[in-house]
Design an enzyme around this catalytic site. Structure first.
Site, PDB file in Angstrom:
ATOM      1  N   SER A 151     -24.165  29.892 -20.567  1.00 22.67           N
ATOM      2  CA  SER A 151     -23.991  30.188 -19.237  1.00 22.67           C
ATOM      3  C   SER A 151     -23.070  30.739 -18.564  1.00 22.67           C
ATOM      4  CB  SER A 151     -24.566  28.914 -19.299  1.00 22.67           C
ATOM      5  OG  SER A 151     -24.020  28.630 -17.625  1.00 22.67           O
ATOM      6  N   TYR A 164     -22.497  20.393 -18.388  1.00 20.34           N
ATOM      7  CA  TYR A 164     -23.656  21.223 -18.648  1.00 20.34           C
ATOM      8  C   TYR A 164     -22.540  22.109 -19.228  1.00 20.34           C
ATOM      9  CZ  TYR A 164     -26.362  25.561 -18.937  1.00 20.34           C
ATOM     10  OH  TYR A 164     -27.189  26.794 -19.114  1.00 20.34           O
TER      11      TYR A 164
END
Length: 270
Positions: A151, A164
């Site tokens: 990410s 996350y």
């Protein structure tokens, strides 16, 4: 020899029933690949497969919880029975969870420990466990590839998604560690790489980035403002990178994290 040829390669894919994941699956099947789709929602997967009229010879769905190693091991045996081998593993499962998303008016100190644990398990163990189970089988074959989904939030702090971000950072470290260990022990038989998508609008984040009328939310506006290409990514713009890393064209590449983000990860804002 066509180094980009992936015809008849068997891909095991986790997290493939979402917007981005199934777009990739459709592309891979069009390229002649075969797909073993791992999912917690078998009905959803089978409905998607039926709606695209894909042949059972080209794609099969398997119900499995990627956080349970025993289920992954049982599923790996079924996949070998059905497809005889596994050439590529794509760990696309992940995402943020509602309880671990800090509200605009909230604080990180309000986040429940259990929510942090759940999002870390999904994004870290959800990659580690399939890699260990399927990687062991793949290491016995010739020329296989594991591709993890990282990410933008690893290298660029994104507010509200601390769990996350932390999990994806650990997953990137695992990608590099695994790539070295596999190369030292098995040579070039098993390569491990990752892609790091920027911001793509999917069902999971649509309401976070856009309003009902299609205009951008303040968060969406901030992302566009800091993206040199001045737009969000489109699902098909992940296909080429995955194809490259899955093919013989990337045979001497391992341990990299490839950004696909319109330049946001390198832009200082000025």
């Amino acid at each position: 020899m066509d180094l980009f040829d992936i015809r008849n390669k068997v891909f095991v894919i986790t997290g493939g029933t979402g917007t981005l994941g199934f777009s990739l699956i459709t592309y891979l099947i069009q390229c002649g690949a075969k797909i073993a789709l791992l999912t917690r929602s078998l009905n959803k997967a089978q409905n998607l497969i039926s709606s695209h009229e894909f042949s059972h010879r080209l794609i099969r769905a398997y119900q499995v919880d990627v956080l349970k190693k025993s289920e992954l091991e049982n599923t790996s045996e079924k996949i070998i029975e059905d497809f005889e081998c596994i050439d590529v593993l794509i760990n696309a499962v992940g995402g943020n969870l509602s309880g671990a998303t800090i509200p605009d008016a909230g604080s990180v100190f309000d986040m429940e420990e259990s929510d942090f644990d759940r999002v870390v398990d999904l994004n870290l163990k959800g990659t580690v466990l399939p890699t260990l189970v399927f990687g062991q089988l793949m290491s016995k074959q010739k020329s296989t590839s594991i591709i993890n989904y990282s990410s933008l939030s690893v290298n660029r702090v994104m507010t509200r998604v601390v769990g996350y971000s932390a999990a994806k950072a650990a997953m990137e470290n695992f990608t590099r560690w695994m790539s070295v260990d596999m190369a030292l022990k098995y040579g070039d038989r098993l390569r491990v790489n990752a892609i790091a998508p920027g911001v793509f609008i999917a069902n999971q984040n649509r309401s976070l980035l856009t309003k009902a009328d299609g205009s951008y939310t303040p968060r969406g506006q901030a992302i566009i403002r800091n993206t040199p290409m001045k737009r969000f990514g489109l699902p098909h713009e992940l296909h080429g990178a995955v194809h490259f890393l899955a093919s013989e064209a990337s045979k001497f590449i391992t341990g990299i994290v490839l950004p696909i983000d319109g330049g946001i990860s390198i832009y200082s804002g000025v």
